[in-house]
Enzyme design. Structure first.
Site, PDB file in Angstrom:
ATOM      1  N   THR A 273     -14.692   1.426  -4.283  1.00 24.97           N
ATOM      2  CA  THR A 273     -13.919   1.295  -3.037  1.00 24.97           C
ATOM      3  C   THR A 273     -14.812   1.409  -1.801  1.00 24.97           C
ATOM      4  O   THR A 273     -14.687   0.627  -0.861  1.00 24.97           O
ATOM      5  CB  THR A 273     -12.832   2.400  -2.988  1.00 24.97           C
ATOM      6  OG1 THR A 273     -12.058   2.314  -4.179  1.00 24.97           O
ATOM      7  CG2 THR A 273     -11.942   2.238  -1.778  1.00 24.97           C
TER       8      THR A 273
ATOM      9  N   HIS B  75      -9.351  -6.929  -2.242  1.00 24.56           N
ATOM     10  CA  HIS B  75      -8.416  -6.063  -2.967  1.00 24.56           C
ATOM     11  C   HIS B  75      -8.241  -6.610  -4.379  1.00 24.56           C
ATOM     12  O   HIS B  75      -8.229  -7.823  -4.566  1.00 24.56           O
ATOM     13  CB  HIS B  75      -7.039  -6.038  -2.299  1.00 24.56           C
ATOM     14  CG  HIS B  75      -5.974  -5.502  -3.215  1.00 24.56           C
ATOM     15  ND1 HIS B  75      -5.805  -4.159  -3.442  1.00 24.56           N
ATOM     16  CD2 HIS B  75      -5.080  -6.128  -4.028  1.00 24.56           C
ATOM     17  CE1 HIS B  75      -4.836  -3.986  -4.342  1.00 24.56           C
ATOM     18  NE2 HIS B  75      -4.380  -5.175  -4.713  1.00 24.56           N
TER      19      HIS B  75
ATOM     20  N   ARG C 142     -18.377  -5.800  -3.157  1.00 24.19           N
ATOM     21  CA  ARG C 142     -18.466  -4.790  -2.094  1.00 24.19           C
ATOM     22  C   ARG C 142     -19.899  -4.293  -1.914  1.00 24.19           C
ATOM     23  O   ARG C 142     -20.337  -4.014  -0.800  1.00 24.19           O
ATOM     24  CB  ARG C 142     -17.519  -3.629  -2.412  1.00 24.19           C
ATOM     25  CG  ARG C 142     -16.040  -4.004  -2.220  1.00 24.19           C
ATOM     26  CD  ARG C 142     -15.125  -3.001  -2.887  1.00 24.19           C
ATOM     27  NE  ARG C 142     -13.717  -3.176  -2.537  1.00 24.19           N
ATOM     28  CZ  ARG C 142     -12.721  -2.543  -3.144  1.00 24.19           C
ATOM     29  NH1 ARG C 142     -12.989  -1.687  -4.112  1.00 24.19           N
ATOM     30  NH2 ARG C 142     -11.471  -2.754  -2.791  1.00 24.19           N
TER      31      ARG C 142
ATOM     32  N   ARG D 273     -12.093  -5.632 -11.196  1.00 23.15           N
ATOM     33  CA  ARG D 273     -12.405  -4.363 -10.505  1.00 23.15           C
ATOM     34  C   ARG D 273     -13.909  -4.075 -10.619  1.00 23.15           C
ATOM     35  O   ARG D 273     -14.536  -3.609  -9.665  1.00 23.15           O
ATOM     36  CB  ARG D 273     -11.587  -3.206 -11.102  1.00 23.15           C
ATOM     37  CG  ARG D 273     -10.089  -3.303 -10.875  1.00 23.15           C
ATOM     38  CD  ARG D 273      -9.654  -2.889  -9.494  1.00 23.15           C
ATOM     39  NE  ARG D 273      -9.868  -1.481  -9.214  1.00 23.15           N
ATOM     40  CZ  ARG D 273      -9.386  -0.859  -8.131  1.00 23.15           C
ATOM     41  NH1 ARG D 273      -8.677  -1.533  -7.221  1.00 23.15           N
ATOM     42  NH2 ARG D 273      -9.617   0.410  -7.925  1.00 23.15           N
TER      43      ARG D 273
ATOM     44  N   TYR E 183       0.813  -1.216   0.000  1.00 20.39           N
ATOM     45  CA  TYR E 183       0.000   0.000   0.000  1.00 20.39           C
ATOM     46  C   TYR E 183       0.855   1.278   0.000  1.00 20.39           C
ATOM     47  O   TYR E 183       0.381   2.334   0.422  1.00 20.39           O
ATOM     48  CB  TYR E 183      -0.953  -0.013   1.195  1.00 20.39           C
ATOM     49  CG  TYR E 183      -2.220  -0.837   0.949  1.00 20.39           C
ATOM     50  CD1 TYR E 183      -3.028  -0.604  -0.165  1.00 20.39           C
ATOM     51  CD2 TYR E 183      -2.614  -1.825   1.851  1.00 20.39           C
ATOM     52  CE1 TYR E 183      -4.177  -1.350  -0.386  1.00 20.39           C
ATOM     53  CE2 TYR E 183      -3.777  -2.579   1.633  1.00 20.39           C
ATOM     54  CZ  TYR E 183      -4.546  -2.313   0.510  1.00 20.39           C
ATOM     55  OH  TYR E 183      -5.701  -3.050   0.293  1.00 20.39           O
TER      56      TYR E 183
HETATM   57  P1  RTP Z   1      -7.697  -1.779  -2.772  1.00 22.61           P
HETATM   58  O1  RTP Z   1      -6.378  -1.141  -3.174  1.00 22.61           O
HETATM   59  O2  RTP Z   1      -7.696  -2.248  -1.356  1.00 22.61           O
HETATM   60  O3  RTP Z   1      -8.113  -2.834  -3.743  1.00 22.61           O
HETATM   61  O4  RTP Z   1      -8.842  -0.679  -2.853  1.00 22.61           O
HETATM   62  P2  RTP Z   1      -9.100   0.376  -4.004  1.00 22.61           P
HETATM   63  O5  RTP Z   1      -8.070   0.245  -5.076  1.00 22.61           O
HETATM   64  O6  RTP Z   1     -10.522   0.273  -4.386  1.00 22.61           O
HETATM   65  O7  RTP Z   1      -8.897   1.736  -3.220  1.00 22.61           O
HETATM   66  P3  RTP Z   1      -7.552   2.544  -2.897  1.00 22.61           P
HETATM   67  O8  RTP Z   1      -7.771   3.954  -3.272  1.00 22.61           O
HETATM   68  O9  RTP Z   1      -6.363   1.841  -3.474  1.00 22.61           O
HETATM   69  O10 RTP Z   1      -7.494   2.477  -1.311  1.00 22.61           O
HETATM   70  C1  RTP Z   1      -6.907   1.386  -0.650  1.00 22.61           C
HETATM   71  C2  RTP Z   1      -7.719   1.040   0.557  1.00 22.61           C
HETATM   72  O11 RTP Z   1      -7.608   2.069   1.517  1.00 22.61           O
HETATM   73  C3  RTP Z   1      -8.804   2.135   2.266  1.00 22.61           C
HETATM   74  N1  RTP Z   1      -9.320   3.494   2.231  1.00 22.61           N
HETATM   75  N2  RTP Z   1      -9.784   4.099   3.291  1.00 22.61           N
HETATM   76  N3  RTP Z   1     -10.827   6.012   5.084  1.00 22.61           N
HETATM   77  C4  RTP Z   1     -10.782   6.288   3.790  1.00 22.61           C
HETATM   78  O12 RTP Z   1     -11.211   7.300   3.327  1.00 22.61           O
HETATM   79  C5  RTP Z   1     -10.190   5.300   2.900  1.00 22.61           C
HETATM   80  N4  RTP Z   1      -9.993   5.443   1.602  1.00 22.61           N
HETATM   81  C6  RTP Z   1      -9.427   4.286   1.173  1.00 22.61           C
HETATM   82  C7  RTP Z   1      -9.817   1.203   1.656  1.00 22.61           C
HETATM   83  O13 RTP Z   1      -9.901   0.039   2.450  1.00 22.61           O
HETATM   84  C8  RTP Z   1      -9.224   0.881   0.291  1.00 22.61           C
HETATM   85  O14 RTP Z   1      -9.578  -0.394  -0.142  1.00 22.61           O
HETATM   86 MG    MG Z   2      -5.999   0.206  -4.699  1.00 22.99          MG
END
Ligand code: RTP
Ligand code: MG
Length: 148
Positions: A91, A115, A102, A85, A49
């Site tokens: 997300t 993820h 989700r 995706r 991450y």
């Molecule tokens: P992931 O990487 O986990 O597959 O999720 P994603 O691409 O849909 O979203 P990303 O922007 O990469 O964010 C990674 C993970 O961070 C957490 N998150 N929390 N509190 C918040 O506002 C927030 N925003 C993102 C989420 O668990 C997300 O999956």
């Molecule tokens: Mg992501």
């Protein structure tokens, strides 16, 4: 053939959603070429991450993803990165459409069940980060009466 890295997060494993998730990708027609239950280390979480390291939620994200076992997978198929995706949904589970993983099972952005790699570059990086070569399987699906 295109490959992507998918992972059932600790909340998904705890809620017994691993089988449901594997089932969705199998039924769609994608091919499972690698899978394992594993505990993510603090170091691996921070690398995986890394793009979010300056975000306010980074600490919580690392704590959560290392809080229990995850189910890591490599799936293969045409346009599997984008398709996965789409099948995962947005997300934030509250914004994710019904019918997506989700959308059907999630409630908060911090615990969003799955993820998936977001680009070919991320997919290659994440597959190499989580899997050794001997854990990835090249095999042919038998679609003859041999199975039945
Ligand atoms: P992931 O990487 O986990 O597959 O999720 P994603 O691409 O849909 O979203 P990303 O922007 O990469 O964010 C990674 C993970 O961070 C957490 N998150 N929390 N509190 C918040 O506002 C927030 N925003 C993102 C989420 O668990 C997300 O999956
Ligand atoms: Mg992501």
């Amino acid at each position: 053939m295109e490959q992507t890295f998918l992972m059932v997060k600790p909340d998904g494993v705890q809620r017994n959603l691993t089988g449901e998730i594997v089932n969705r990708f199998e039924r769609k027609g994608f091919k499972l070429v690698g899978a394992k239950l594993m505990q993510i280390s603090d170091e691996l979480a921070k690398t995986h991450y890394g793009e979010h390291k300056d975000k306010p939620f980074f600490g919580e994200l690392v704590d959560f993803i290392t809080s229990g076992p995850v189910f890591a997978m490599i799936w293969e198929g045409e346009n599997v990165i984008t398709a996965a995706r789409d099948m995962m949904g947005k997300t934030n589970p509250l914004e994710a459409a019904p019918g997506t993983i989700r959308g059907d099972f999630g409630m908060t952005v911090g615990k969003n069940i799955i993820h998936g790699s977001d680009s070919p570059e991320s997919a290659e990086k994440e597959i190499n980060l989580f899997f050794n070569d001997h854990e990835v399987f090249a095999y042919t699906k038998q679609d003859s009466e041999w199975i039945y």
